[in-house]
Design an enzyme around this catalytic site. Structure first.
Site, mmCIF file in Angstrom:
data_model
loop_
_atom_site.group_PDB
_atom_site.id
_atom_site.type_symbol
_atom_site.label_atom_id
_atom_site.label_comp_id
_atom_site.label_asym_id
_atom_site.label_seq_id
_atom_site.Cartn_x
_atom_site.Cartn_y
_atom_site.Cartn_z
ATOM 1 N N ASP A 14 -2.667 -8.373 -13.900
ATOM 2 C CA ASP A 14 -2.441 -8.420 -12.460
ATOM 3 C C ASP A 14 -2.273 -9.884 -12.059
ATOM 4 O OD1 ASP A 14 -2.367 -7.430 -9.746
ATOM 5 O OD2 ASP A 14 -4.372 -8.243 -9.493
ATOM 6 N N SER A 15 -1.754 -10.108 -10.873
ATOM 7 C CA SER A 15 -1.606 -11.472 -10.359
ATOM 8 C C SER A 15 -2.959 -12.137 -10.103
ATOM 9 C CB SER A 15 -0.798 -11.446 -9.066
ATOM 10 O OG SER A 15 -1.429 -10.607 -8.130
ATOM 11 N N CYS A 77 -0.383 -4.818 -11.008
ATOM 12 C CA CYS A 77 0.114 -5.539 -9.844
ATOM 13 C C CYS A 77 1.279 -4.766 -9.223
ATOM 14 C CB CYS A 77 0.590 -6.911 -10.310
ATOM 15 S SG CYS A 77 1.297 -7.926 -9.025
ATOM 16 N N GLU A 156 -10.417 -10.002 0.515
ATOM 17 C CA GLU A 156 -11.042 -11.061 -0.287
ATOM 18 C C GLU A 156 -12.154 -11.772 0.483
ATOM 19 O OE1 GLU A 156 -8.223 -13.641 -2.201
ATOM 20 O OE2 GLU A 156 -7.566 -12.018 -3.519
ATOM 21 N N CYS A 188 -1.158 -1.420 -2.686
ATOM 22 C CA CYS A 188 -1.611 -2.757 -3.059
ATOM 23 C C CYS A 188 -3.021 -2.611 -3.613
ATOM 24 C CB CYS A 188 -1.609 -3.702 -1.857
ATOM 25 S SG CYS A 188 -2.368 -5.306 -2.179
ATOM 26 N N HIS A 190 -5.524 -4.391 -3.529
ATOM 27 C CA HIS A 190 -6.633 -4.816 -2.670
ATOM 28 C C HIS A 190 -7.027 -3.761 -1.646
ATOM 29 C CE1 HIS A 190 -5.918 -8.806 -4.260
ATOM 30 N NE2 HIS A 190 -6.859 -9.332 -3.516
#
Lengths: 272, 272
Positions: A14-15, A77, A156, A188, A190
């Site tokens: 993943d990024s 990702c 985050e 996504c 996140h």
């Protein structure tokens, strides 16, 4: 004895740390598998970068995982799955599963009124990949796509249940409420962290599709179909490699993985 | 004729587009100067990266600008100024001005009650550089530092005057209000875009210090003191180099620079 393919690790890249939500789902569904995770923390986020750059980064991430003799790769990702996977898939002699296709299939299965929403980064949404994949599988589904760039930093920063996050979610999601979708893909890695706020804003009647979970379910099926589940007798090892280790990194890992991991190694990904 | 140093361009670099607020101030105060700007858009943000990585990136950014025969360099990036400048300054034969020192000096001048607040990214605040610089210059000043990680994505998303931004600003800034500061340094190039919200939350009695403007003022003084202002007869050229060009990039440039620029070139910064 020859290398027994089934006992080789699963590779996930993943990024950054977002893909750890995918790793968490893989661990939940396949607790016996060894996993090597690479997070390109030193070059994240991929989301705002050009297609050319994302393809180049994905190549390096895959080369790194291949050095670890992985049996299967997950591109956790969404940006990579959206804009780079078709290109890099043909360049390597290994199966690579993205997160778009499992999320798209699940959305089609869940939707009853044929109206599906997709939320993701600017790159994922701009690529139109979820919409294309859904319409390739079922041309009757109407897809409504929306970029929500602030969701990543909010997740985050731990802004899961704050009033500001609700206001921003309202700002973003009102257009999707207006078009009467009954299914919403969290496109996504996140976004599962903001699931509660997104569910509250969208209301009871909208089913949320978590691409991370759907990907882990598809991987489970693929391993079963090909006799590639690891033998239970072997010890289970989870390794985490990253291209940079910022301050408070282990807290961030904990937030996304849901558990602690001690096996963290920094690598220079630009060498690959 | 020998190379006339005064007519060489000013070099400005930043981790991305944020430094364009510094470029805008340099253009405002030194409209006759040529400028070469490098924005490391392909590797931004530097803020969350390790010190070692930021130093390595800064070296590459400086080498790139030196190829353009610049007479003076501004490290417009607070993270670079905070954690890398002391190291890289000694490695190159050119003057490099960061944004910390001008902001720190201005804060000391403005504060009447000797209580100064600093806001910035995690890296800038974690480095404690503003506090150290202020206390090096005047040990009587009390400094209160605070990281505000969501301000950068809010500024980039155009969330300048939204209710959510006010709530987040309140969350972050209440600790600074409680300690009765009378001066607040905007220690990140993105923050001038949120000046109105920050001013509203902090109230009339708190003076905001814009590091971008203070840096442009210090540069003006340095050029004057050393006879390095460009001759007025020469044409003025502004060039923008970036390590990646995402979608909607020219809109982002416009948001931060306050004007359009056509001269945008992509470069591979990893070659430096």
């Amino acid at each position: 004895m020859a290398d027994n393919k089934r006992n080789r690790p699963i590779g996930i890249f993943d990024s950054g740390v977002g893909g750890l939500t995918v790793m968490a789902e893989v661990i939940r569904h396949l607790p016996n598998e060894n996993i090597v995770y690479f997070g390109d923390v030193g070059r994240c986020p991929y989301g705002g970068r050009s297609k050319e750059t994302i393809i180049q980064f994905a190549r390096q991430d895959i080369k790194f995982l291949l050095e670890h003799n992985v049996k299967y790769i997950i591109a956790a990702c969404n940006s990579v799955s959206a804009v780079a996977l078709e290109t890099v898939k043909n360049e390597f002699d290994i199966e690579i599963l993205g997160v778009i296709s499992p999320g798209a299939k699940a959305a089609i299965n869940y939707s009853k009124n044929g109206r599906v929403g997709i939320i993701g980064t600017v790159a994922t949404i701009g690529s139109n990949s979820y919409a294309k994949e859904i319409q390739r599988l079922n041309n009757d589904i109407k897809v409504f796509s929306l970029a929500c760039p602030l969701f990543v930093p909010l997740a985050e920063e731990g802004y899961m249940d704050k009033e500001a996050t609700k206001l921003i979610a309202h700002d973003y999601l009102k257009t999707l409420i207006d078009v009467d979708i009954d299914t919403l893909v969290l496109g996504c890695t996140h976004y599962p962290l903001l699931k509660n706020v997104i569910a509250e804003v969208m209301g009871d009647k909208v089913k949320l599709v978590d691409s991370a979970e759907e990907t882990a379910l598809e991987l489970t099926q693929v391993l079963d179909n090909n006799g590639l589940r690891k033998e239970e007798t072997e010890e289970v090892i989870h390794k985490l490699y990253v291209s940079d280790v910022p301050d408070n990194f282990s807290d961030l890992v904990h937030k996304f993985l849901g558990s602690r991991i001690n096996n963290i190694t920094r690598v220079d990904i630009t060498r690959y």
